[in-house]
Design a protein around this motif. Structure first.
Motif, PDB file in Angstrom:
ATOM      1  N   SER A   1       0.823  -1.204   0.000  1.00 31.92           N
ATOM      2  CA  SER A   1       0.000   0.000   0.000  1.00 31.92           C
ATOM      3  C   SER A   1       0.863   1.262   0.000  1.00 31.92           C
ATOM      4  O   SER A   1       0.554   2.236  -0.699  1.00 31.92           O
ATOM      5  CB  SER A   1      -0.941   0.004   1.212  1.00 31.92           C
ATOM      6  OG  SER A   1      -0.198  -0.043   2.423  1.00 31.92           O
ATOM      7  N   ASP A   2       1.945   1.237   0.759  1.00 32.22           N
ATOM      8  CA  ASP A   2       2.858   2.371   0.810  1.00 32.22           C
ATOM      9  C   ASP A   2       3.556   2.549  -0.532  1.00 32.22           C
ATOM     10  O   ASP A   2       3.700   3.675  -1.040  1.00 32.22           O
ATOM     11  CB  ASP A   2       3.881   2.156   1.929  1.00 32.22           C
ATOM     12  CG  ASP A   2       4.781   3.380   2.145  1.00 32.22           C
ATOM     13  OD1 ASP A   2       4.375   4.491   1.743  1.00 32.22           O
ATOM     14  OD2 ASP A   2       5.879   3.212   2.705  1.00 32.22           O
ATOM     15  N   ALA A   3       4.005   1.442  -1.130  1.00 29.57           N
ATOM     16  CA  ALA A   3       4.682   1.498  -2.424  1.00 29.57           C
ATOM     17  C   ALA A   3       3.752   2.054  -3.498  1.00 29.57           C
ATOM     18  O   ALA A   3       4.163   2.875  -4.333  1.00 29.57           O
ATOM     19  CB  ALA A   3       5.176   0.113  -2.817  1.00 29.57           C
ATOM     20  N   GLU A   4       2.488   1.628  -3.487  1.00 29.05           N
ATOM     21  CA  GLU A   4       1.528   2.126  -4.472  1.00 29.05           C
ATOM     22  C   GLU A   4       1.276   3.617  -4.295  1.00 29.05           C
ATOM     23  O   GLU A   4       1.245   4.379  -5.273  1.00 29.05           O
ATOM     24  CB  GLU A   4       0.209   1.353  -4.356  1.00 29.05           C
ATOM     25  CG  GLU A   4       0.263  -0.048  -4.906  1.00 29.05           C
ATOM     26  CD  GLU A   4      -1.098  -0.721  -4.872  1.00 29.05           C
ATOM     27  OE1 GLU A   4      -2.026  -0.174  -4.219  1.00 29.05           O
ATOM     28  OE2 GLU A   4      -1.243  -1.782  -5.492  1.00 29.05           O
ATOM     29  N   GLU A   5       1.101   4.053  -3.054  1.00 31.16           N
ATOM     30  CA  GLU A   5       0.833   5.466  -2.798  1.00 31.16           C
ATOM     31  C   GLU A   5       2.011   6.331  -3.231  1.00 31.16           C
ATOM     32  O   GLU A   5       1.831   7.355  -3.905  1.00 31.16           O
ATOM     33  CB  GLU A   5       0.540   5.677  -1.307  1.00 31.16           C
ATOM     34  CG  GLU A   5       0.253   7.132  -0.954  1.00 31.16           C
ATOM     35  CD  GLU A   5      -0.034   7.328   0.522  1.00 31.16           C
ATOM     36  OE1 GLU A   5      -0.230   8.490   0.928  1.00 31.16           O
ATOM     37  OE2 GLU A   5      -0.043   6.331   1.276  1.00 31.16           O
ATOM     38  N   ARG A   6       3.222   5.937  -2.850  1.00 31.38           N
ATOM     39  CA  ARG A   6       4.402   6.714  -3.205  1.00 31.38           C
ATOM     40  C   ARG A   6       4.595   6.763  -4.714  1.00 31.38           C
ATOM     41  O   ARG A   6       4.975   7.802  -5.280  1.00 31.38           O
ATOM     42  CB  ARG A   6       5.634   6.137  -2.517  1.00 31.38           C
ATOM     43  CG  ARG A   6       5.661   6.377  -1.020  1.00 31.38           C
ATOM     44  CD  ARG A   6       6.717   5.564  -0.302  1.00 31.38           C
ATOM     45  NE  ARG A   6       8.062   5.809  -0.794  1.00 31.38           N
ATOM     46  CZ  ARG A   6       9.148   5.223  -0.288  1.00 31.38           C
ATOM     47  NH1 ARG A   6       9.028   4.360   0.723  1.00 31.38           N
ATOM     48  NH2 ARG A   6      10.344   5.496  -0.776  1.00 31.38           N
ATOM     49  N   SER A   7       4.330   5.653  -5.384  1.00 34.56           N
ATOM     50  CA  SER A   7       4.515   5.590  -6.833  1.00 34.56           C
ATOM     51  C   SER A   7       3.472   6.430  -7.552  1.00 34.56           C
ATOM     52  O   SER A   7       3.779   7.105  -8.551  1.00 34.56           O
ATOM     53  CB  SER A   7       4.457   4.133  -7.300  1.00 34.56           C
ATOM     54  OG  SER A   7       5.508   3.378  -6.709  1.00 34.56           O
TER      55      SER A   7
END
Length: 269
Positions: free
Chosen positions: A124-130
């Motif tokens: 979820s963090d990776a998706e948001e940052r990307s």
């Protein structure tokens, strides 16, 4: 190191420049013949500084970058990242090439996420940052597009997002805008300058485009033919904001820098 995945450095000695190179040399063995490529080269990259390196074709610019980031071992000399001698591939360094190297079976979003996934960042963090990084680079609405449906400029923006989302301290850029049309190049150069200057990242840019070097960089280093050494160094003062490539090219002194660097390159003589 790979341009797809980087990690943020930690524990660097206080006040040490991101990169210090002292008397580095590098040669190749070509069928038993030693071919010197880099000869006794020294430079420093300071925090928040953009340095461009230009030189004659084939002088060893890419070999230099590969040596600085540990992909090749130097023959002599010393390379220090954040005050520490290089050991393998340094943390906190993003390496971006002219080719975007996007994985065709992954969407733009998934390509940007790849380095974060490798580092174990929660999904979820990776998706948001990307998503945020794609939006910052003008790719809102294209997260679910595959590379084959994107223009060359958009693909290069995805590659830049993939590099920046890992929050590297230093960017090594090897002619990343060379294949783009002029308009797209100016737009991506401006986006790159804005993002790296806002975050105080350091950049070492290899380019054959003198105008790109002068408009983007705080300092331009001119290399000689092989075995390459530093021939000249220019501190660039254009008296304008360094995130607008059109304004930089229109500023007083821009053409003079370009002419002097061109003369130093001694191309075709």
């Amino acid at each position: 190191m790979h341009p797809l995945a980087t990690a943020t450095g930690a524990g660097a000695p206080s006040g040490a420049p991101p990169l210090v190179v002292e008397h580095v040399s590098k040669s190749y063995d070509a069928d038993g013949h030693i071919v010197p490529v880099i000869g006794d080269l020294s430079l420093t990259l300071s925090e928040g500084e953009i340095v461009a390196i230009v030189g004659p074709s084939g002088c060893g610019k890419t070999t230099l970058l590969n040596t600085l980031c540990g992909l090749l071992a130097a023959d002599t000399g010393r390379i220090r990242w954040h005050g520490r001698d290089i050991a393998g591939q340094p943390a906190g360094v993003g390496y971006m090439l002219q080719k975007d190297l996007l994985l065709p079976w992954r969407t733009a979003l998934k390509n940007v996420m790849l380095g974060l996934e490798i580092r174990g960042v929660p999904l979820s963090d990776a998706e948001e940052r990307s998503h945020v990084m794609l939006d910052q680079l003008g790719l809102h609405g294209f997260a679910d597009h595959y590379p084959t449906t994107l223009s060359g400029g958009m693909r290069q923006r995805v590659a830049l997002a993939r590099t920046l989302v890992n929050e590297p301290d230093v960017l090594l850029l090897d002619e990343p805008f060379a294949a783009l049309d002029f308009q797209t190049k100016l737009l991506i150069e401006s986006d790159t300058a804005r993002l790296v200057r806002e975050s105080r990242r350091s950049v070492l840019l290899i380019t054959h485009d003198i105008e790109e070097a002068v408009s983007l960089a705080d300092r331009v280093i001119v290399l000689t033919k092989r075995p390459t050494r530093i021939k000249a160094v220019y501190e660039i003062d254009l008296g304008t904001a360094r995130t607008d490539m059109i304004a930089a090219r229109e500023s007083t002194g821009f053409s003079d820098y370009v002419r002097r660097i061109w003369a130093d390159l001694d191309v075709g003589r």
